[in-house]
Design a protein around this motif. Structure first.
Motif, short mmCIF file in Angstrom:
data_model
loop_
_atom_site.label_atom_id
_atom_site.label_comp_id
_atom_site.label_asym_id
_atom_site.label_seq_id
_atom_site.Cartn_x
_atom_site.Cartn_y
_atom_site.Cartn_z
N ILE A 65 0.85 -1.03 0.38
CA ILE A 65 0.23 -0.09 -0.09
C ILE A 65 1.32 1.63 0.10
O ILE A 65 1.97 1.77 0.47
CB ILE A 65 -0.95 -0.28 1.32
CG1 ILE A 65 -1.54 -1.77 1.06
CG2 ILE A 65 -1.96 1.19 1.05
CD1 ILE A 65 -2.67 -1.19 0.90
N ARG B 279 -6.78 2.41 -6.53
CA ARG B 279 -6.03 3.99 -6.57
C ARG B 279 -7.65 4.86 -5.78
O ARG B 279 -8.66 4.59 -6.63
CB ARG B 279 -5.60 4.05 -7.68
CG ARG B 279 -4.89 5.52 -7.82
CD ARG B 279 -4.47 6.96 -8.98
NE ARG B 279 -4.64 8.04 -8.45
CZ ARG B 279 -3.77 8.76 -8.25
NH1 ARG B 279 -2.41 7.73 -8.80
NH2 ARG B 279 -3.18 10.16 -7.79
N GLU B 280 -7.09 5.70 -5.13
CA GLU B 280 -8.19 6.15 -4.04
C GLU B 280 -7.70 8.03 -3.87
O GLU B 280 -6.06 7.72 -3.85
CB GLU B 280 -8.57 5.79 -3.16
CG GLU B 280 -10.01 4.42 -3.38
CD GLU B 280 -11.40 4.98 -3.85
OE1 GLU B 280 -11.13 5.94 -4.07
OE2 GLU B 280 -11.64 4.02 -4.49
N CYS C 171 -8.29 0.33 -0.80
CA CYS C 171 -7.69 1.21 -0.61
C CYS C 171 -9.54 2.92 -0.54
O CYS C 171 -8.99 3.91 -0.22
CB CYS C 171 -7.78 1.85 -1.90
SG CYS C 171 -5.82 1.33 -2.82
N ILE D 239 -3.53 7.27 -2.67
CA ILE D 239 -3.53 5.98 -1.74
C ILE D 239 -3.53 4.52 -2.93
O ILE D 239 -4.35 5.10 -3.78
CB ILE D 239 -4.97 5.50 -1.04
CG1 ILE D 239 -5.35 6.51 -0.34
CG2 ILE D 239 -4.51 4.07 -0.43
CD1 ILE D 239 -6.60 6.36 0.64
N GLN D 240 -2.59 4.25 -3.08
CA GLN D 240 -2.42 3.52 -4.03
C GLN D 240 -2.57 1.40 -3.65
O GLN D 240 -1.78 1.37 -2.56
CB GLN D 240 -1.91 3.46 -4.95
CG GLN D 240 -1.43 4.60 -5.77
CD GLN D 240 0.08 5.38 -6.76
OE1 GLN D 240 0.73 5.40 -5.59
NE2 GLN D 240 -0.11 5.13 -7.71
#
Ligand code: GDP
Ligand code: MG
Length: 598
Positions: A488, A542-543, A515, A531-532
Motif C-alpha cells: 500500500i 487507487r483512491e 483503498c 492511496i494505491q
C-alpha cells in the motif's frame, strides 16, 4: 491401596454448555469451598491478575468425596482451557486423567467443540461420562440430545445424568458415576519417576510452579529431577496438592495430581506435555504426545507513543514469564518505528495479549494485520519461513509458495447450509463433506486457508447464521498457493506496516476495498493524498483523499477563546491515535483495515 481410591477427571464441553457452573457445583458439593469463599477467591484472583499482570486460573483441584459405598475417594478435577487456540494444552490436560464428564446443553445439543473435545478424550483413552445439562430450561429436550449423543458420538447414554448445574440437580449422581466408572490410575510406584507436565505458572516468590500428574514412581522435596524434552535438571524444593488452595505435602505418589516447586526461573523450561523424571534414575521412555508448541499467527505490536517502547518490552517480558507460547522479537518499521514482532497460538491468544498490554500496562498500541507463516521456496532451492510480509522475497527469486490450511468443521441448522457453503467458498475453502447430525442439523467440513480464518471468518460465520453456527478447526498441513505480496502506498510512499500476502485471484478486489477503506479512515490533510495498492510494480487500485478546503479554526473567528481551545484539545486528543507516516497522518484503525474485508 491409596491409588485405588483416586479418580482423575476433567470436564469437557462446548462453550456455554455449563462447564464452569458444574465445576463450581462440584466444589461446593464436596465442601471444597463454600459459595462465599468461592466468590472471594474469584475476586482475589482478578485483583491479583491486575496487580501482577498474570493469569491465575483454576488449573486443578483435589476434592474428597465419601461415596455411597462408604469409602472416601480423592477426586482430582483438572480444568482445561476452552478454546481452539489451546487444543494441545487441552489434550495434555486430558492425558493427565482417566475420565471426562462430557457436558452437553439439553437445549442446544452437540456443537462443534463438543465433538472436538470428545475426539481429544478418545485419543487419550478416557472413560467418557455424558451429562445432559440445563434440564431446567423450558426448551430442554434431554431425550433428543441423548439420542444425538448416541447417534453421533456412539456413547451409551442409558446412564447419562440429567443435570442442572444451575439448580444443583444431578450433582451427586455425577460424583457417584465418577467414582464407579472412571478407572483408578494405573502405574507402578516402584518404577522410576515419570510425571506429565500439564500446566505451569510463574510465581514471583517461588519461581515456576509446575503442575504434574505422576504416572509412575513418586516425587518429594530434595529429589533431583530432569525435564526430558528440554534436558534441564532441578532440585525439588516443595511438592504439594490443590486442596483447593495450594498445600505442601510430603510426597506425590503414583496417580497423584499436584505441583512441584524447584527454583525454576523460566516457564520455557517446563513445557506442557514434557515428562519429569528422576535425574539419577531416569525412566527409559518419555510419555507419548509431547509436542513443542509453535506460534501460528504473527503480528507487529507498536507503541503509539514512541516513548512507550521500553515499557512495551517490559510488558511483553512480564507476560512471557507466564506464557511460554508467546514469542516476540524487536522489529522496526519505517512507518511505525520501533516495535515487536509477536507470535501467538491463535487469534484469541493475540487478542488477549493485546488487550492486557493496553489495559493492565496502559500502553496504547498499533497492531498490524496478523499473518500466518508462509513457506516460500526460492529458485535456488532454499526454503524461507515468512511470518512478516515485509520479509517476503522479490517475485523473481520465488519458485513456489505454500500456505497453511485448516480442516474446519461447522455445525449448523439445515437452513443455513447454502449460506455456509457460500461463505466457505468465498474464503477459498474446498468442500470436504457434509454429514447429518439428525433431521435438523448438519456438520459441514471444509479445507480453508488459515489466513482466511485469521481474517474475519468467525464474525461472518456468526452474523450470517444469527449465531446458530458452531465452529472448530485443526491444522491440516501446507499447500501450494498462488500468492503475492500486496503493498500500500500513501502519497507515493510504500507503508511497510500495511503490506500483506494475498491470493492473486483476489488481489484486485482486496486492493480496491482496502483503498476505499483507507480513504474513509484517513482524514483530510493540507494536501491531496493518493492511496494505491500494488502487486510488484503493478498498481491494482487507487483512491484519493482530497485536500482540506479551509482552516477549521477559521470558523471560530470572532474570539470565543474557550470554544477555540476545546476544538484544539479535541484535535490533540484525536492526534494521539494518529501516526505520522511520511508526511501523512494515519489513524490507528487504518493499520487494521486490511483485516476487515467482507
Ligand atoms: P462454560 O462456558 O461451559 O464454562 O459455561 P458456564 O458454566 O459459564 O455457563 C454458561 C451459561 O449457562 C451461564 O450463564 C450459566 O449460568 C448458564 N448455565 C449453566 N448451567 C446451567 C443450567 O443447568 N441451567 C441453566 N438454565 N443455565 C445454566
Ligand atoms: Mg467456563
Amino acid at each position: 491401596a491409596r491409588q485405588r481410591k483416586i479418580r482423575n477427571f476433567s470436564i469437557i464441553a462446548h462453550i456455554d454448555h455449563g462447564k464452569s457452573t458444574l465445576a463450581d457445583r462440584i466444589l461446593e458439593y464436596t465442601g471444597a469451598l463454600t459459595t462465599r469463599e468461592m466468590q472471594e477467591q474469584v475476586l482475589d484472583q482478578m485483583e491479583l491478575e491486575r496487580e501482577r499482570g498474570i493469569t491465575i486460573k483454576l488449573q486443578a483441584v483435589a476434592l474428597t468425596y465419601k461415596a455411597d459405598d462408604g469409602e472416601e475417594y480423592l477426586l482430582n478435577l483438572i480444568d482445561t482451557p476452552g478454546h481452539v487456540d489451546f487444543t494441545y494444552e487441552v489434550s495434555r490436560s486430558l492425558a493427565a486423567c482417566e475420565g471426562a464428564l462430557l457436558v452437553v446443553d439439553a437445549a442446544q445439543g452437540i456443537e462443534a467443540q463438543t465433538l472436538a473435545n470428545v475426539y481429544l478424550a478418545l485419543d487419550n483413552d478416557l472413560e467418557i461420562l455424558p451429562v445432559i445439562n440445563k434440564i431446567d430450561l423450558p426448551s430442554a429436550d434431554p431425550d433428543r440430545v441423548k439420542q444425538e449423543v448416541e447417534d453421533v458420538i456412539g456413547l451409551d447414554t442409558s446412564n447419562a445424568v440429567l443435570a442442572s448445574a444451575k439448580a444443583g440437580i444431578g450433582i451427586k449422581e455425577i460424583l457417584e458415576q465418577v467414582v464407579q466408572s472412571v478407572p483408578a490410575p494405573q502405574g507402578d510406584p516402584d518404577q522410576p519417576l515419570k510425571a506429565l507436565i500439564f500446566d505451569s505458572h510463574y510465581d514471583p516468590y517461588k519461581g515456576v510452579i509446575v503442575y504434574v500428574r505422576v504416572m509412575d514412581g513418586k516425587i518429594k522435596s530434595g529429589s533431583k529431577i530432569k525435564m526430558m524434552a528440554t534436558g534441564k535438571t532441578f532440585e525439588v524444593i516443595e511438592v504439594g496438592a490443590f486442596k483447593p488452595r495450594m498445600t505442601i505435602v510430603d510426597e506425590l505418589n503414583v496417580g497423584d495430581v499436584g505441583f512441584i516447586v524447584a527454583g525454576i526461573r523460566h516457564v520455557g523450561d517446563t513445557q506442557v506435555g514434557d515428562t519429569v523424571t528422576d535425574a539419577k534414575n531416569p525412566t527409559p521412555e518419555p510419555l507419548p504426545g509431547y509436542r513443542k508448541i509453535n506460534p501460528m499467527v504473527y503480528c507487529g505490536l507498536y507503541p503509539i507513543e514512541t516513548s512507550d517502547y521500553v515499557d512495551l518490552r517490559e510488558a511483553l517480558e512480564k507476560l512471557q514469564l507466564n506464557d511460554a507460547s508467546l514469542s516476540f522479537e524487536p522489529e522496526t518499521s519505517s512507518a511505525l518505528g520501533f516495535g515487536f514482532r509477536c507470535g501467538f497460538l491463535g487469534l484469541l491468544h493475540m487478542d488477549v495479549i493485546q488487550e492486557r498490554i493496553e489495559r493492565e500496562f496502559n500502553i496504547p498500541l498499533i497492531t498490524t494485520a496478523p499473518s500466518v507463516i508462509y513457506h516460500v521456496t526460492l529458485t535456488n532451492g532454499e526454503v524461507m519461513q515468512i511470518d512478516n510480509p515485509s520479509n517476503y522475497p522479490e517475485v523473481g527469486r520465488i519458485d513456489y509458495v505454500e500456505e497453511p490450511y485448516v480442516k474446519a468443521s461447522i455445525i449448523v441448522p439445515n437452513d443455513y447450509v447454502g449460506t455456509i457453503m457460500e461463505l466457505c467458498q468465498n474464503k477459498r475453502g474446498e468442500y470436504v463433506n457434509m454429514e447429518y447430525l439428525d433431521t435438523t442439523r448438519v456438520t459441514i467440513t471444509y479445507e480453508i486457508p488459515l489466513s482466511e480464518i485469521v481474517y474475519d471468518f468467525f464474525d461472518q460465520l456468526k452474523s450470517s447464521t444469527k449465531g446458530y453456527a458452531s465452529f472448530d478447526y485443526e491444522l491440516s498441513g501446507y499447500r501450494q498457493s498462488n500468492l503475492a505480496k500486496m503493498d500500500i502506498l500513501l502519497n507515493g510512499e510504500q507503508v511497510d506496516a500495511l503490506s500483506f500476502i494475498v491470493h492473486r485471484d483476489r488481489a484486485y478486489n482486496r486492493g480496491r476495498i482496502i483503498c476505499e477503506k483507507l480513504r474513509e479512515l484517513i482524514p483530510r490533510q493540507m494536501f491531496e493524498v493518493p492511496i494505491q495498492a500494488s502487486v510488484g510494480t503493478k498498481v491494482v487500485a487507487r483512491e484519493t483523499v482530497k485536500a482540506m478546503r479551509k482552516n477549521v479554526l477559521a470558523k471560530c473567528y470572532g474570539g470565543d477563546i474557550s470554544r477555540k481551545r476545546k476544538l484544539l484539545e479535541k484535535q490533540k486528543e484525536g492526534k494521539k491515535r494518529m501516526k505520522q507516516v511520511g508526511n501523512v497522518e494515519v489513524p490507528q484503525e487504518a493499520f487494521m483495515a486490511v483485516l476487515k474485508i467482507d
